[in-house]
Design a protein around this motif. Structure first.
Motif, PDB file in Angstrom:
ATOM      1  N   THR A 156      41.084  94.345 -67.214  1.00 24.68           N
ATOM      2  CA  THR A 156      39.851  94.291 -68.000  1.00 24.68           C
ATOM      3  C   THR A 156      38.653  94.466 -67.082  1.00 24.68           C
ATOM      4  OG1 THR A 156      39.775  91.877 -67.799  1.00 24.68           O
ATOM      5  CG2 THR A 156      40.844  92.785 -69.757  1.00 24.68           C
ATOM      6  N   ASP A 157      37.658  95.207 -67.569  1.00 23.88           N
ATOM      7  CA  ASP A 157      36.417  95.427 -66.832  1.00 23.88           C
ATOM      8  C   ASP A 157      35.255  95.131 -67.763  1.00 23.88           C
ATOM      9  OD1 ASP A 157      37.623  96.456 -64.400  1.00 23.88           O
ATOM     10  OD2 ASP A 157      38.078  98.260 -65.559  1.00 23.88           O
ATOM     11  N   ARG A 158      34.277  94.390 -67.297  1.00 29.73           N
ATOM     12  CA  ARG A 158      33.098  94.078 -68.099  1.00 29.73           C
ATOM     13  C   ARG A 158      32.236  95.325 -68.257  1.00 29.73           C
ATOM     14  NH1 ARG A 158      30.479  89.153 -69.157  1.00 29.73           N
ATOM     15  NH2 ARG A 158      28.985  89.545 -70.834  1.00 29.73           N
ATOM     16  N   GLY A 159      31.744  95.572 -69.479  1.00 27.32           N
ATOM     17  CA  GLY A 159      30.918  96.742 -69.713  1.00 27.32           C
ATOM     18  C   GLY A 159      30.348  96.741 -71.118  1.00 27.32           C
ATOM     19  N   ASP A 160      29.796  97.857 -71.534  1.00 27.62           N
ATOM     20  CA  ASP A 160      29.192  97.983 -72.852  1.00 27.62           C
ATOM     21  C   ASP A 160      30.263  98.327 -73.884  1.00 27.62           C
ATOM     22  OD1 ASP A 160      26.642  97.497 -71.860  1.00 27.62           O
ATOM     23  OD2 ASP A 160      26.283  99.624 -71.436  1.00 27.62           O
ATOM     24  N   VAL A 161      30.234  97.606 -74.989  1.00 30.92           N
ATOM     25  CA  VAL A 161      31.120  97.876 -76.122  1.00 30.92           C
ATOM     26  C   VAL A 161      30.243  98.201 -77.321  1.00 30.92           C
ATOM     27  CG1 VAL A 161      32.862  96.930 -77.669  1.00 30.92           C
ATOM     28  CG2 VAL A 161      32.941  96.376 -75.227  1.00 30.92           C
ATOM     29  N   SER A 162      30.472  99.348 -77.932  1.00 31.97           N
ATOM     30  CA  SER A 162      29.632  99.796 -79.039  1.00 31.97           C
ATOM     31  C   SER A 162      30.448  99.913 -80.316  1.00 31.97           C
ATOM     32  CB  SER A 162      29.001 101.148 -78.705  1.00 31.97           C
ATOM     33  OG  SER A 162      28.303 101.662 -79.827  1.00 31.97           O
ATOM     34  N   LEU A 163      29.801  99.602 -81.438  1.00 27.25           N
ATOM     35  CA  LEU A 163      30.399  99.804 -82.756  1.00 27.25           C
ATOM     36  C   LEU A 163      29.860 101.055 -83.431  1.00 27.25           C
ATOM     37  CD1 LEU A 163      30.219  96.138 -84.143  1.00 27.25           C
ATOM     38  CD2 LEU A 163      32.036  97.210 -82.791  1.00 27.25           C
TER      39      LEU A 163
ATOM     40  N   ALA B 165      36.875  93.736 -77.120  1.00 26.95           N
ATOM     41  CA  ALA B 165      37.142  94.733 -76.088  1.00 26.95           C
ATOM     42  C   ALA B 165      37.346  96.084 -76.753  1.00 26.95           C
ATOM     43  CB  ALA B 165      38.380  94.344 -75.285  1.00 26.95           C
ATOM     44  N   THR B 166      37.337  97.131 -75.938  1.00 24.33           N
ATOM     45  CA  THR B 166      37.538  98.469 -76.484  1.00 24.33           C
ATOM     46  C   THR B 166      38.371  99.313 -75.539  1.00 24.33           C
ATOM     47  OG1 THR B 166      36.407 100.368 -77.498  1.00 24.33           O
ATOM     48  CG2 THR B 166      35.438  99.475 -75.493  1.00 24.33           C
ATOM     49  N   VAL B 167      39.136 100.237 -76.136  1.00 24.70           N
ATOM     50  CA  VAL B 167      39.868 101.270 -75.404  1.00 24.70           C
ATOM     51  C   VAL B 167      39.823 102.542 -76.236  1.00 24.70           C
ATOM     52  CG1 VAL B 167      41.458  99.734 -74.172  1.00 24.70           C
ATOM     53  CG2 VAL B 167      42.056 100.571 -76.448  1.00 24.70           C
ATOM     54  N   ALA B 168      40.076 103.656 -75.595  1.00 19.54           N
ATOM     55  CA  ALA B 168      40.200 104.911 -76.335  1.00 19.54           C
ATOM     56  C   ALA B 168      41.426 104.833 -77.240  1.00 19.54           C
ATOM     57  CB  ALA B 168      40.330 106.079 -75.362  1.00 19.54           C
ATOM     58  N   ALA B 169      41.286 105.331 -78.466  1.00 18.71           N
ATOM     59  CA  ALA B 169      42.387 105.242 -79.428  1.00 18.71           C
ATOM     60  C   ALA B 169      43.609 106.031 -78.973  1.00 18.71           C
ATOM     61  CB  ALA B 169      41.929 105.731 -80.800  1.00 18.71           C
TER      62      ALA B 169
ATOM     63  N   GLU C  36      46.827 101.922 -73.721  1.00 22.51           N
ATOM     64  CA  GLU C  36      47.410 101.176 -72.611  1.00 22.51           C
ATOM     65  C   GLU C  36      46.484 101.106 -71.403  1.00 22.51           C
ATOM     66  OE1 GLU C  36      47.915 105.411 -71.691  1.00 22.51           O
ATOM     67  OE2 GLU C  36      48.167 104.213 -73.520  1.00 22.51           O
ATOM     68  N   ARG C  37      45.377 101.803 -71.422  1.00 19.64           N
ATOM     69  CA  ARG C  37      44.482 101.841 -70.265  1.00 19.64           C
ATOM     70  C   ARG C  37      43.648 100.567 -70.146  1.00 19.64           C
ATOM     71  NH1 ARG C  37      42.285 108.123 -70.277  1.00 19.64           N
ATOM     72  NH2 ARG C  37      44.338 109.087 -69.917  1.00 19.64           N
ATOM     73  N   ALA C  38      42.876 100.468 -69.072  1.00 15.80           N
ATOM     74  CA  ALA C  38      42.045  99.291 -68.836  1.00 15.80           C
ATOM     75  C   ALA C  38      41.067  99.084 -69.986  1.00 15.80           C
ATOM     76  CB  ALA C  38      41.285  99.457 -67.521  1.00 15.80           C
ATOM     77  N   ARG C  39      40.822  97.831 -70.305  1.00 15.37           N
ATOM     78  CA  ARG C  39      39.959  97.469 -71.417  1.00 15.37           C
ATOM     79  C   ARG C  39      38.550  97.151 -70.933  1.00 15.37           C
ATOM     80  NH1 ARG C  39      44.259  93.378 -74.499  1.00 15.37           N
ATOM     81  NH2 ARG C  39      45.855  94.993 -74.791  1.00 15.37           N
ATOM     82  N   THR C  40      37.584  97.626 -71.701  1.00 13.60           N
ATOM     83  CA  THR C  40      36.198  97.231 -71.454  1.00 13.60           C
ATOM     84  C   THR C  40      35.900  96.036 -72.342  1.00 13.60           C
ATOM     85  OG1 THR C  40      35.557  99.507 -70.959  1.00 13.60           O
ATOM     86  CG2 THR C  40      33.800  97.961 -71.517  1.00 13.60           C
ATOM     87  N   VAL C  41      35.530  94.917 -71.723  1.00 15.94           N
ATOM     88  CA  VAL C  41      35.302  93.682 -72.466  1.00 15.94           C
ATOM     89  C   VAL C  41      33.804  93.416 -72.569  1.00 15.94           C
ATOM     90  CG1 VAL C  41      37.528  92.641 -71.923  1.00 15.94           C
ATOM     91  CG2 VAL C  41      35.625  92.338 -70.355  1.00 15.94           C
ATOM     92  N   SER C  42      33.426  92.717 -73.645  1.00 16.50           N
ATOM     93  CA  SER C  42      32.017  92.644 -74.026  1.00 16.50           C
ATOM     94  C   SER C  42      31.301  91.345 -73.693  1.00 16.50           C
ATOM     95  CB  SER C  42      31.913  92.851 -75.540  1.00 16.50           C
ATOM     96  OG  SER C  42      32.553  91.769 -76.217  1.00 16.50           O
ATOM     97  N   GLY C  43      32.057  90.256 -73.540  1.00 19.28           N
ATOM     98  CA  GLY C  43      31.432  88.940 -73.404  1.00 19.28           C
ATOM     99  C   GLY C  43      31.203  88.246 -74.730  1.00 19.28           C
TER     100      GLY C  43
END
Length: 342
Positions: free
Chosen positions: A45-52, A76-80, A84-91
């Motif tokens: 997991t990597d901290r970053g921007d998560v958008s809806l 969190a978000t991943v490409a659909a 299985e790739r690293a997740r961007t988490v939002s806090g």
């Protein structure tokens, strides 16, 4: 000061310094172990921007991260196409979550008062809080309408499992355009079997919205039975359509619902099988997943549905074709409450 007293003070001081050093080492070791467990037992997991936002970076999944570590329960978000790739988490932490049309609904724990509670938080496309309302019980279901203008949620206000009969729920709907808030679907007029119906034991849960953002479907329980109902928000009515339908989820084209159905002969604690109902013909199709699924399923597209099953860290996500063919396949480890966006 005697020599003996000096020796005693020195020994005590040495013991205190040793203890402080040991605590620091243990804390550092624990933090490193926690970090290692995150890497070893689940996706990175990597901290970053998560958008809806619907057009933010292509098709993707936003979900509740269940991987063990400091970002557990965060959105969190991943490409659909690469789950299985690293997740961007939002806090931003949620117990239940759904999103559509640039709007999210996040049911989360509220520890700001004297007693812990829960609240429903409306999120904008950048996961910023738009509004919040206290919840009357334990979060269990959440949905946003396709264009992001309506939000619904269900809480347990008595009991904590759909498997038995000793529970009570409350389902609310919020119109984000007008601010109209229906605190409980139990206040709607019920038409059952073509007649007006009232009963003190009525419960609703599992709302799913149609594209017109007026029509919805949900589960209604009464008299020991569950029913699929079609609701009209403008008229504040619900009408029963079919028995033994729970947690419906409307297909993107509005023609089918996937739902969990109680099947005779299965264990009382795991009684459900997934089915798809054609709303026009009334035909039911059992899906290839033979395990009991206690979830409100989501559609990835017109042909596939995704749902959660218990996993090593709380829940994993699986996908199965919506026409009864194929076989279930694991989609993501340590994930829950997915929304497919973009």
């Amino acid at each position: 000061m005697t020599l003996q007293r000096r020796i005693l003070i020195f020994a005590v001081s040495l013991a205190v310094l040793t203890a402080v050093g040991l605590i620091a080492v243990l804390r550092a070791s624990s933090a490193a172990h926690e970090k290692d467990r995150t890497r070893a037992d689940g996706p990175r997991t990597d901290r970053g921007d998560v958008s809806l936002a619907p057009d933010a970076g292509g098709r993707r999944i936003v979900f509740r991260n269940m991987a063990w570590g400091p970002h557990r329960d965060e959105l969190a978000t991943v490409a659909a196409d690469a789950p299985e790739r690293a997740r961007t988490v939002s806090g931003v932490s949620c117990l239940r979550f759904h999103a559509a049309g640039g709007t999210g609904i996040c049911l989360q724990a509220d520890r700001s008062g004297v007693q812990d509670g829960y609240r429903a938080v409306v999120l904008d496309a950048r996961l910023k809080e738009v509004s919040a309302r206290p919840l009357a019980g334990i979060p269990t279901r959440a949905r946003v309408s396709p264009d992001g203008h309506l939000a619904a949620w269900t809480v347990f206000v008595g009991g904590d499992s759909y498997a038995g009969t000793d529970f009570s729920t409350r389902t609310s709907v919020l119109d984000l355009r007008t601010g109209r808030f229906d605190a409980s679907l139990e206040d709607f007029t019920i038409h059952k079997d073509g007649k007006p119906y009232r009963s003190a034991d009525v419960n609703f849960w599992g709302v799913t919205f149609a594209a017109d953002e007026r029509t919805f479907y949900a589960t209604m329980a009464t008299g020991g039975r569950t029913h699929l109902v079609r609701g009209d928000l403008a008229g504040r009515t619900v009408t029963t359509l079919r028995e033994n339908v729970e947690c419906p989820s409307l297909s993107p084209d509005g023609t089918r619902v996937v739902f969990k159905k109680r099947v005779a002969g299965l264990p009382a604690e795991a009684p459900w099988r997934l089915h798809v109902l054609d709303l026009a013909s009334g035909a039911e199709t059992p899906l290839a997943e033979e395990r009991s699924v206690d979830d409100q399923v989501v559609w990835t597209d017109r042909g596939t549905v995704v749902y959660s099953l218990p996993g090593d860290f709380g829940a994993d996500l699986y996908a199965v074709p919506a026409d009864g063919s194929g076989a279930p396949a694991r989609l993501m480890d340590s994930a829950l409450a997915p929304a497919f966006l973009g």
